[in-house]
Write an enzyme that holds these catalytic residues in place. Structure first.
Site, PDB file in Angstrom:
ATOM      1  N   SER A 122      99.199 -70.029 -88.401  1.00 50.50           N
ATOM      2  CA  SER A 122      98.358 -68.852 -88.245  1.00 50.50           C
ATOM      3  C   SER A 122      97.447 -68.679 -89.447  1.00 50.50           C
ATOM      4  O   SER A 122      97.814 -69.022 -90.579  1.00 50.50           O
ATOM      5  CB  SER A 122      99.253 -67.614 -88.099  1.00 50.50           C
ATOM      6  OG  SER A 122      98.526 -66.425 -88.277  1.00 50.50           O
TER       7      SER A 122
ATOM      8  N   TYR B 265     105.792 -61.935 -91.559  1.00 48.86           N
ATOM      9  CA  TYR B 265     105.399 -62.897 -90.528  1.00 48.86           C
ATOM     10  C   TYR B 265     104.544 -64.009 -91.124  1.00 48.86           C
ATOM     11  O   TYR B 265     104.821 -65.199 -90.932  1.00 48.86           O
ATOM     12  CB  TYR B 265     104.630 -62.194 -89.409  1.00 48.86           C
ATOM     13  CG  TYR B 265     103.870 -63.153 -88.525  1.00 48.86           C
ATOM     14  CD1 TYR B 265     104.543 -63.986 -87.645  1.00 48.86           C
ATOM     15  CD2 TYR B 265     102.481 -63.234 -88.587  1.00 48.86           C
ATOM     16  CE1 TYR B 265     103.849 -64.886 -86.833  1.00 48.86           C
ATOM     17  CE2 TYR B 265     101.787 -64.118 -87.782  1.00 48.86           C
ATOM     18  CZ  TYR B 265     102.464 -64.934 -86.913  1.00 48.86           C
ATOM     19  OH  TYR B 265     101.771 -65.820 -86.128  1.00 48.86           O
TER      20      TYR B 265
ATOM     21  N   LYS C  34     105.321 -68.220 -91.747  1.00 50.34           N
ATOM     22  CA  LYS C  34     104.457 -69.328 -91.333  1.00 50.34           C
ATOM     23  C   LYS C  34     104.150 -70.241 -92.521  1.00 50.34           C
ATOM     24  O   LYS C  34     104.145 -71.472 -92.395  1.00 50.34           O
ATOM     25  CB  LYS C  34     103.161 -68.784 -90.724  1.00 50.34           C
ATOM     26  CG  LYS C  34     103.317 -68.148 -89.360  1.00 50.34           C
ATOM     27  CD  LYS C  34     103.719 -69.175 -88.308  1.00 50.34           C
ATOM     28  CE  LYS C  34     103.672 -68.601 -86.909  1.00 50.34           C
ATOM     29  NZ  LYS C  34     104.096 -69.581 -85.876  1.00 50.34           N
TER      30      LYS C  34
END
Length: 343
Positions: A124, A148, A152
């Site tokens: 991402s 989050y 990643k």
């Protein structure tokens, strides 16, 4: 080639499965269905006239992954499985590290167990954090501002070190920006659980009457219309990018590339484009900025074009028209009776 797609019943995963099947590959969907619906699999079959194999399982289950890879003689994995809500990750960081980091580690260990070496990882643009410069190139500093995003980045770093430690793995890391849109058939699309955390499905639910208005967080940014600018990329363009990355791993062992359009569109641009696509006004209200939001965020895409020969081809009006086709035919998402949906 037989390809395992973890999280293959999810939004981006399902569209990628369609792309893979139409390119002549066999697909094994590995999904625990915590954020997806089994109806997706039937819709994939309706679009492609081919039924993917489905294994219900958790990506943290190394033994089941190993058995699945071996049983179906998979030659590659595309890894989408993971949790993806920025807000939820702030409230439940350990859940995100367990699912996204430990899950990815279990997957790589399982691949190593059975000798499967090709992996495309769904990363991402959140790994970049607050932009130091624009457009965001692949060598931009990494400073994610949410658990989050940090999960990643941790997985990216793990995969980089795995690739450096052995020649048994060929790994592509794809950082994509703001996935939107749906398959042109209107059969599959984005169907978030609860209140959508992303803008496009929220707009679509307002247009179909499920919500009263769109909340626009901040109209005082240093942008042409005061609202935030993002790089919206059609999910089918993303799906083709995963196919190109998988093909490229026959020529290069390790790549990290952005997948975006290289163009920014504001929140108001998206609202107005969707209004035009659905033929009705989209009511909206301005609210205060949200913590962590930035004014502008869009990709540099030269490397993806150079390495993969890939560019996003669909425009904002395509993204909105395809989303409206999905939402208007499926006002309750995958809760609708399948026979009511026409291809």
């Amino acid at each position: 080639m037989t390809i395992m797609v973890t999280g293959g019943a999810g939004y981006i995963g399902s569209h990628t499965c369609v792309e893979l099947i139409e390119a002549g590959h066999q697909v094994v969907i590995f999904d625990n269905f915590c954020n997806s619906n089994i109806e997706v699999v039937r819709r994939i079959e309706r679009i492609t006239s081919a039924a993917p194999v489905v294994v219900r399982g958790d990506v943290r289950d190394r033994d089941l992954i190993s058995a699945t890879l071996a049983k179906h003689r998979c030659e590659a994995v595309i890894h989408f499985a993971g949790l993806k809500s920025v807000a939820e990750s702030v409230s439940h960081p350990l859940l995100y590290y367990e699912n996204n980091v430990l899950g990815s580690m279990s997957l790589v260990q399982a691949m190593q167990d059975v000798g499967v070496g090709k992996l495309v990882f769904s990363s991402s643009a959140t790994v970049y954090g607050d932009p130091v410069f624009l457009p965001l190139t692949e060598d931009h500093p990494k400073s994610p501002y949410s658990p989050y995003g940090r999960t990643k980045l941790v997985v990216e770093e793990m995969l980089t070190e795995v690739a450096q430690s052995t020649n048994r793995f060929k790994i592509a890391i794809l950082r994509y920006f703001n996935p939107v849109g749906c398959h042109v058939s209107g059969l599959i699309g984005e169907d978030p659980l609860g209140v959508p955390s992303n803008l496009m499905p929220f707009i679509a639910q307002v247009a179909v009457g499920r919500r009263p208005h769109v909340n626009i967080f901040g109209n005082d940014y240093n942008t042409p219309d005061g609202t935030g600018i993002r790089d919206y990329v059609h999910v089918m363009d993303l799906a083709s990018g995963h196919l190109r990355a998988l093909e490229h791993l026959s020529r290069q062992d390790f790549i990290q590339v952005n997948l975006g359009t290289g163009r920014g569109s504001s929140v108001l641009d998206l609202v107005q484009a969707f209004s035009k696509a659905c033929g009705k006004d989209i009511p909206f209200v301005f609210s205060a900025r949200r913590d962590g939001d930035v004014a502008s965020y869009y990709a540099a895409t030269d490397l993806a074009h150079k390495l993969l020969g890939w560019r996003a081809t669909r425009k904002l009006h395509d993204m909105c028209a395809d989303t409206w086709r999905w939402q208007s035919r499926n006002p309750n998402g995958y809760g609708i009776v399948p026979d009511q949906v026409s291809a």
